[in-house]
Design an enzyme around this catalytic site. Sequence first.
Site, mmCIF file in Angstrom:
data_model
loop_
_atom_site.group_PDB
_atom_site.id
_atom_site.type_symbol
_atom_site.label_atom_id
_atom_site.label_comp_id
_atom_site.label_asym_id
_atom_site.label_seq_id
_atom_site.Cartn_x
_atom_site.Cartn_y
_atom_site.Cartn_z
ATOM 1 C CG LEU A 64 8.033 -80.057 -51.870
ATOM 2 C CD1 LEU A 64 8.807 -79.360 -53.351
ATOM 3 C CD2 LEU A 64 7.489 -78.776 -50.841
ATOM 4 C CE LYS A 82 -9.174 -91.085 -50.911
ATOM 5 N NZ LYS A 82 -8.830 -92.244 -49.961
ATOM 6 C CB SER A 129 -7.225 -86.731 -48.863
ATOM 7 O OG SER A 129 -6.731 -85.308 -49.469
ATOM 8 C CE1 TYR A 176 -6.785 -89.794 -53.874
ATOM 9 C CE2 TYR A 176 -6.130 -87.896 -53.574
ATOM 10 C CZ TYR A 176 -6.452 -88.731 -53.406
ATOM 11 O OH TYR A 176 -6.120 -89.392 -52.179
#
Length: 357
Positions: free
Chosen positions: A216, A169, A139, A165
């Site tokens: 979003l 990654k 990410s 989180y």
Amino acid sequence: TDDKMKGNSTILVTGGAGYVGSHTVVELLNNNYSVIAIDNLVNCYSNGQNEKPESLKRVEKITGETVTFYNVDIRDREALDKIFKLHKIDSVIHFAALKAVGESVQIPLTYYQNNIAGSSTLFEVMAKNGVKSLVFSSSATVYGNPQFLPITEEHPTGQGCTNPYGKTKYFVEEILKDVCASDADWKVVLLRYFNPVGAHESGLIGEDPSGVPNNLMPYISQVAVGRREKLTVFGSDYRTPDGTGVRDYIHISDLAVGHLKALEKMLDPSFASWKAYNLGTGRGYSVLEMVKAFAEASGKQIKYELAARREGDVAACYADATLAKNELNWTATRDIKDMCKDTWKWQKTNPKGFQKS
Ligand code: NAD
Ligand code: WQD
């Protein structure tokens, strides 16, 4: 033909019933790959523990192909080992993870256990079975607060990861680099996604968040369909053209194709060890630009209110996607209109997601 040669191998897809996983499985099946999908159903809808998840049933509908599915947790070493013994697996695409940023702050150990311990268990079982080729879902969050824009793969990682989180990654990327350094047989592509949005053009699969959406696009589309009253815009005083946050939104089907390009790249005899690639469009859009584009695509008014910034958010984040273009022969082909149109088609035909359609 050349295209026929590319597939013909068997790919184990962890988290294959999820949002990115299901769209990638469509592209794999359409390109001659065989797919073994595993998922523990923690974040996807299924009609029962022994039923194939609804997303994968829809994938079968789209492609006319069958997906082999196992309800297996990546932390379950014995169950994983059985799958590697039962099938001749050529490569793994590893999506399985928990991904809610806010939740990860509340229950960090659950995130470290699932995303880090789970990944390292998977890598051990792979190595034991001689499967040493992997594409990992990373990410843009590994870059933290951008030190420069657009973000290239050279940008430092790990420094500004403010939530558990994001750290998972970064840590899994580091684990994979160490694994590659220890054993030259490993080939690993780290794909750093920017903001995946949209849905398959059929409207049959798409993002299906449980509860109130954190992201979003799903939030906007639930406002458009009447499930939520209005969008809360997190921050309007950023140093961006309209004051709202800017992100690099990328159509999920473009993102999915990026995984096939990564698999092809690893077949290249010159590919060794590991390599990271950004998957984004290279262009940023603000929250208000997204609201406007979605209103146009849906013909619905999107009510919103300006509010305070969300903790941990950065002002702007967008990719330099040149490396993926040059080395993977991959580039995003779908624009913001496609992203909104396809999200709307999915949302409007499946207002409650997979469960009640
Ligand atoms: P998702 O939740 O839709 O898919 C993940 C799937 O993994 C789910 O179906 C879930 O049930 C499964 N899973 C979770 N833990 C598991 C375990 N221990 N064993 C087996 N299955 C397990 O999420 P997504 O959006 O499809 O994300 C896929 C991957 O891409 C994740 O690794 C995520 O962190 C990464 N990623 C996502 C985004 C994004 O915005 N969607 C951005 C960057 C990176
Ligand atoms: C986008 C913009 C918000 C919701 C997250 C993760 C990241 C990656 C992708 C997995 C921001 C604004 C949002 C709302 C708003 N995931 N917004 N109102 O934060 O860029 O990235 O998903 O790896 O790690 O952090 O995506 O969709 O949450 O936010 O105004 O209700 O929309 O402030 O500017 P983000 P997002």
